[in-house]
Design a protein around this motif. Structure first.
Motif, PDB file in Angstrom:
ATOM      1  N   HIS A 149       0.856  -1.185   0.000  1.00  0.00           N
ATOM      2  CA  HIS A 149       0.000   0.000   0.000  1.00  0.00           C
ATOM      3  C   HIS A 149       0.892   1.233   0.000  1.00  0.00           C
ATOM      4  O   HIS A 149       1.105   1.894   1.015  1.00  0.00           O
ATOM      5  N   LEU A 150       1.417   1.508  -1.177  1.00  0.00           N
ATOM      6  CA  LEU A 150       2.286   2.663  -1.397  1.00  0.00           C
ATOM      7  C   LEU A 150       1.723   3.495  -2.526  1.00  0.00           C
ATOM      8  O   LEU A 150       1.028   2.995  -3.412  1.00  0.00           O
ATOM      9  N   CYS A 151       2.057   4.771  -2.514  1.00  0.00           N
ATOM     10  CA  CYS A 151       1.622   5.664  -3.582  1.00  0.00           C
ATOM     11  C   CYS A 151       2.375   5.328  -4.859  1.00  0.00           C
ATOM     12  O   CYS A 151       3.610   5.225  -4.863  1.00  0.00           O
ATOM     13  N   ALA A 152       1.650   5.162  -5.946  1.00  0.00           N
ATOM     14  CA  ALA A 152       2.266   4.818  -7.219  1.00  0.00           C
ATOM     15  C   ALA A 152       3.047   5.982  -7.812  1.00  0.00           C
ATOM     16  O   ALA A 152       3.866   5.791  -8.707  1.00  0.00           O
ATOM     17  N   THR A 153       2.832   7.213  -7.284  1.00  0.00           N
ATOM     18  CA  THR A 153       3.533   8.388  -7.804  1.00  0.00           C
ATOM     19  C   THR A 153       4.815   8.678  -7.035  1.00  0.00           C
ATOM     20  O   THR A 153       5.894   8.804  -7.614  1.00  0.00           O
ATOM     21  N   CYS A 154       4.704   8.780  -5.705  1.00  0.00           N
ATOM     22  CA  CYS A 154       5.869   9.151  -4.903  1.00  0.00           C
ATOM     23  C   CYS A 154       6.478   7.995  -4.131  1.00  0.00           C
ATOM     24  O   CYS A 154       7.501   8.157  -3.466  1.00  0.00           O
ATOM     25  N   ASN A 155       5.816   6.847  -4.183  1.00  0.00           N
ATOM     26  CA  ASN A 155       6.302   5.627  -3.536  1.00  0.00           C
ATOM     27  C   ASN A 155       6.339   5.746  -2.011  1.00  0.00           C
ATOM     28  O   ASN A 155       7.106   5.058  -1.342  1.00  0.00           O
ATOM     29  N   GLU A 156       5.513   6.640  -1.463  1.00  0.00           N
ATOM     30  CA  GLU A 156       5.447   6.798  -0.015  1.00  0.00           C
ATOM     31  C   GLU A 156       4.182   6.143   0.518  1.00  0.00           C
ATOM     32  O   GLU A 156       3.198   5.975  -0.205  1.00  0.00           O
ATOM     33  N   SER A 157       4.230   5.774   1.791  1.00  0.00           N
ATOM     34  CA  SER A 157       3.075   5.127   2.414  1.00  0.00           C
ATOM     35  C   SER A 157       2.144   6.178   3.019  1.00  0.00           C
ATOM     36  O   SER A 157       2.509   7.343   3.170  1.00  0.00           O
ATOM     37  N   GLY A 158       0.961   5.734   3.385  1.00  0.00           N
ATOM     38  CA  GLY A 158       0.021   6.622   4.064  1.00  0.00           C
ATOM     39  C   GLY A 158      -1.002   7.245   3.149  1.00  0.00           C
ATOM     40  O   GLY A 158      -1.995   7.800   3.619  1.00  0.00           O
ATOM     41  N   HIS A 159      -0.787   7.197   1.855  1.00  0.00           N
ATOM     42  CA  HIS A 159      -1.773   7.744   0.919  1.00  0.00           C
ATOM     43  C   HIS A 159      -1.605   7.056  -0.439  1.00  0.00           C
ATOM     44  O   HIS A 159      -0.578   6.453  -0.726  1.00  0.00           O
ATOM     45  N   GLY A 160      -2.646   7.170  -1.235  1.00  0.00           N
ATOM     46  CA  GLY A 160      -2.601   6.614  -2.581  1.00  0.00           C
ATOM     47  C   GLY A 160      -2.413   7.699  -3.613  1.00  0.00           C
ATOM     48  O   GLY A 160      -2.363   8.896  -3.291  1.00  0.00           O
ATOM     49  N   GLU A 161      -2.355   7.301  -4.863  1.00  0.00           N
ATOM     50  CA  GLU A 161      -2.114   8.250  -5.948  1.00  0.00           C
ATOM     51  C   GLU A 161      -3.247   9.261  -6.071  1.00  0.00           C
ATOM     52  O   GLU A 161      -3.029  10.418  -6.457  1.00  0.00           O
ATOM     53  N   HIS A 162      -4.465   8.841  -5.697  1.00  0.00           N
ATOM     54  CA  HIS A 162      -5.616   9.727  -5.868  1.00  0.00           C
ATOM     55  C   HIS A 162      -5.581  10.908  -4.903  1.00  0.00           C
ATOM     56  O   HIS A 162      -6.259  11.919  -5.121  1.00  0.00           O
ATOM     57  N   THR A 163      -4.786  10.812  -3.830  1.00  0.00           N
ATOM     58  CA  THR A 163      -4.678  11.932  -2.884  1.00  0.00           C
ATOM     59  C   THR A 163      -3.257  12.472  -2.786  1.00  0.00           C
ATOM     60  O   THR A 163      -2.959  13.271  -1.888  1.00  0.00           O
TER      61      THR A 163
END
Length: 269
Positions: A248-262
């Motif tokens: 469960h990582l952001c596909a844009t920034c590769n950080e956890s806690g949020h998804g690409e949509h936010t």
């Protein structure tokens, strides 16, 4: 012109041993030698007689000489020419004296070949060859059938990946038989033939080819479960994942806690 001296075969180093060998040949071997010597008096005339008989088997004309000499016959050539015979789209060349003379000259193209790749192509080519041999030589059908059964059992008893070794073994055995006059096709327990089985069919043999087994790639192996924990969850990035094994990582920034949509970084693009 001076008279040419006649060759003294008695001076050949092998003459004495050959005489002894000839004396212990079986009646079958003697008969084949006698028939072969008769054919060799005029091979072309013998082939002409075969073609005019009206009962000859389907067999390439250019390969009849090796049959009548009781020599090795290349099965890939038999397979190619017999297959062409049954192919309605294959060109039919008119037979004439010039073409026949050209065929035996150095200007002739190499004989077409069609590889012997499995037991089906081997049987097709061998049976055409066996038909030609048994047509030319009396009482050899049983001998040739026994050889086909011998090779057939090897095909039946081994995996298809092993069959290339059997094809190579057969070729070596037929070359041996074609170069000798003391081995027949049904004498596969002969010491020389048995030695070839060791060389070609045993994993320790010098001419054994190890079967190659293809291993499916990880992304193609249907039976191998994927490691889902390595991939980023697409549903999480859309905001609709209820929980899964993926990252469960952001596909844009590769950080956890949020998804690409936010993702704020995605918004700034």
């Amino acid at each position: 012109p001076a008279k040419r001296a006649k060759q003294d075969k008695g001076l050949f180093n092998w003459t004495a041993n050959a005489f002894i060998k000839q004396s212990i040949l079986s009646p079958r071997q003697r008969r084949i030698i006698k028939e072969t010597e008769n054919f060799k008096l005029d091979l072309n005339d013998a082939i002409e007689s075969i073609e005019q008989s009206g009962i000859n088997p389907i067999f390439p004309k250019k390969l009849w000489k090796s049959i009548l000499r009781d020599e090795y016959t290349e099965l890939s050539e038999v397979h190619a020419l017999v297959a062409a015979y049954h192919n309605p789209e294959a060109p039919r060349l008119a037979s004439n004296k010039f073409a026949e003379a050209l065929e035996s000259s150095t200007f002739a193209k190499p004989a077409p070949t069609k590889a012997i790749t499995d037991q089906n192509t081997w049987r097709r080519a061998w049976r055409a060859t066996a038909d030609a041999i048994s047509f030319a030589f009396a009482d050899r059908r049983t001998e040739l059938t026994a050889y086909e059964e011998h090779i057939g059992r090897l095909f039946d008893d081994n995996l298809a990946s092993f069959h290339r070794n059997i094809i190579n073994y057969d070729k070596a055995v037929r070359q041996l038989i074609g170069s000798r006059r003391d081995i027949l096709f049904d004498e596969f327990d002969h010491a020389e033939v048995a030695r070839f089985r060791t060389m070609y069919l045993l994993p320790t043999g010098t001419h054994f080819s190890a079967p190659s087994f293809s291993t499916p790639r990880a992304d193609q192996a249907g039976s191998r479960p994927r490691n889902r924990s390595r991939g980023i969850c697409r549903k999480f990035n859309r905001g609709d994942c209820d929980g899964c094994e993926r990252k469960h990582l952001c596909a844009t920034c590769n950080e956890s806690g949020h998804g690409e949509h936010t993702c704020r970084k995605a918004a700034r693009k």
